[in-house]
Design an enzyme around this catalytic site. Structure first.
Site, PDB file in Angstrom:
ATOM      1  N   HIS A  31      24.821   4.880   8.405  1.00 24.53           N
ATOM      2  CA  HIS A  31      24.318   5.957   9.264  1.00 24.53           C
ATOM      3  C   HIS A  31      23.223   5.444  10.197  1.00 24.53           C
ATOM      4  CE1 HIS A  31      20.484   6.485   7.080  1.00 24.53           C
ATOM      5  NE2 HIS A  31      21.191   6.341   5.962  1.00 24.53           N
ATOM      6  N   CYS A  42      21.674   2.608   1.621  1.00 23.94           N
ATOM      7  CA  CYS A  42      22.556   2.809   2.776  1.00 23.94           C
ATOM      8  C   CYS A  42      22.477   1.634   3.745  1.00 23.94           C
ATOM      9  CB  CYS A  42      22.169   4.089   3.513  1.00 23.94           C
ATOM     10  SG  CYS A  42      22.455   5.582   2.548  1.00 23.94           S
TER      11      CYS A  42
END
Length: 403
Positions: free
Chosen positions: A330, A348
């Site tokens: 992201h 992430c």
């Protein structure tokens, strides 16, 4: 005065020769059988006795008198040494169950589903090779389940997925008769693709994955004919489910946590090389896992929370989920300073918002994300799409039908 007659030697010799020829000619023309030393006559053909015509051999499934028959099992008539004249299977309301007879009239089977807890009656006849008819008769009763269970597929009709996409059939509770369920499942691919089913997630889900990534453009059709199939003790399938979909272009992400990079390889060509910040290496709870992840979905914005690390509803842009353990690719403007240099995230893959949008626009559910370099390895405990954490031999052993 008497007369003396003399025969010349030459003429007597000719008469002897003529006599021998006559004897030989008679022998050659004789139709009398010769007799061998054993006393049997030879030279003539022998005839085998004509085969006896066989009566029809009839097999009816389920047989008359059968009880608690799962309606998902075969319902058929088969005949040897004969042909089908007529077959009728009647439901409790007196209506005929639809069926079809094979072209050679050697078999008949139903073409519609039977109901639960009902009695069906056979009638008809078959004709044997001996010319005699044999009746088809009897009745059987289907099982009345304690409960019916539905299942859902993770793939949809007409959709396009990435080359690592697993097929998942998921039940709301544990399946105990896994072999019966697996026998009711099929996957057809063009071109032909080797694959296998495996049970995961506490026996509530069965997945099919190919041995290797699909070839781009592969068409796939999955059929789960679980209606009438025994799922567990007194529990039976409620309805069939199916889907047809296509595999899109090949796209593979190759990420390296020590180099802080992420390459996007499309159809064999590198189309991007992004600087990334991965999970903090020094904290096992934050490190990004090495292994083959699979894209599970994407959202333009996503609110992230992790009470253990004291943050809640942090909204990030262009979020692509790659595991159920909290790992995403992201955008995050706050970590641009570390991207390509240092790992500071909570597991992430952080990109700049612009680069995240670029990746987001081209990604497909089912794309593989291959990550290397970290101290922790992705396992089956890390989410629903962990199929590629198994080598092929280990994956095959997860099948309920494995030998």
């Amino acid at each position: 005065m008497g007369v003396t007659v003399r025969t010349s030697t030459r003429r007597r010799g000719a008469a002897v020769v003529l006599g021998l020829v006559a004897v030989l000619t008679l022998g050659a023309c004789s139709s009398e059988p010769t007799v061998s030393a054993s006393g049997t006559s030879g030279g003539g053909p022998t005839q085998s006795p004509a085969p006896t015509a066989q009566p029809a051999k009839l097999t009816v499934t389920p047989a008359g008198g059968a009880q608690d028959v799962p309606p998902g099992e075969p319902v058929e008539v088969k005949v040897d040494s004969g042909t089908i004249v007529s077959v009728t299977l009647t439901n409790p309301d007196g209506k005929q169950v639809q069926g079809q007879t094979s072209a050679d009239k050697k078999s008949w089977n139903t073409t519609e589903q039977l109901g639960y807890g009902k009695t069906y009656t056979w009638s008809g006849q078959v004709s044997g090779a001996d010319g005699k008819n044999v009746p088809i008769a009897g009745a059987f009763t289907t099982v009345k389940p304690k409960r019916q269970m539905s299942a859902s597929l993770n793939v949809g009709d007409g959709q396009t997925y990435g080359i690592a996409m697993p097929i998942a059939l998921t039940f709301p509770s544990r399946v105990t008769d896994k072999a019966s369920v697996e026998k009711a499942l099929s996957v057809e691919t063009t071109p032909k693709t080797e694959g296998s089913w495996g049970w995961t997630n506490g026996d509530t889900s069965v997945h099919w994955r190919p041995k290797e990534y699909y070839k781009p453009g592969t068409t796939v059709k999955v059929n789960a004919k679980i209606y009438g199939v025994k799922v567990g003790d007194g529990v039976y399938g409620k309805q069939d489910v199916s889907a047809s979909f296509t595999i899109g272009r090949s796209q593979i992400v190759k990420g390296n946590t020590t180099q802080h990079t992420m390459q996007v390889i499309r159809d064999g060509q590198q189309i991007a090389d992004y600087p990334v910040s991965y999970g903090l290496d020094s904290d096992p709870g934050r490190v990004t896992h090495s292994g083959v992840h699979v894209v599970m979905g994407k959202q333009a914005t996503y609110a992230m929370s992790n009470p253990k690390y004291h943050y809640e509803n942090v909204v990030v842009p262009w979020a692509v989920r790659i595991s159920n353990n909290g790992e995403f690719i992201h955008g995050l403007a706050a970590s641009v300073w570390a991207q390509g240099k240092k790992n500071v995230s909570h597991g992430c893959l952080n990109l700049s918002p612009a680069r995240a949008k670029e990746y987001y626009d081209g990604v497909l559910t089912g794309d593989p994300v291959e990550i290397t370099g970290s101290t922790q390895t992705l396992t089956a405990k890390d989410g629903d799409y962990s199929d590629w954490t198994y080598d092929w031999a280990s994956w095959q052993k997860l099948s309920a039908l494995a030998g």
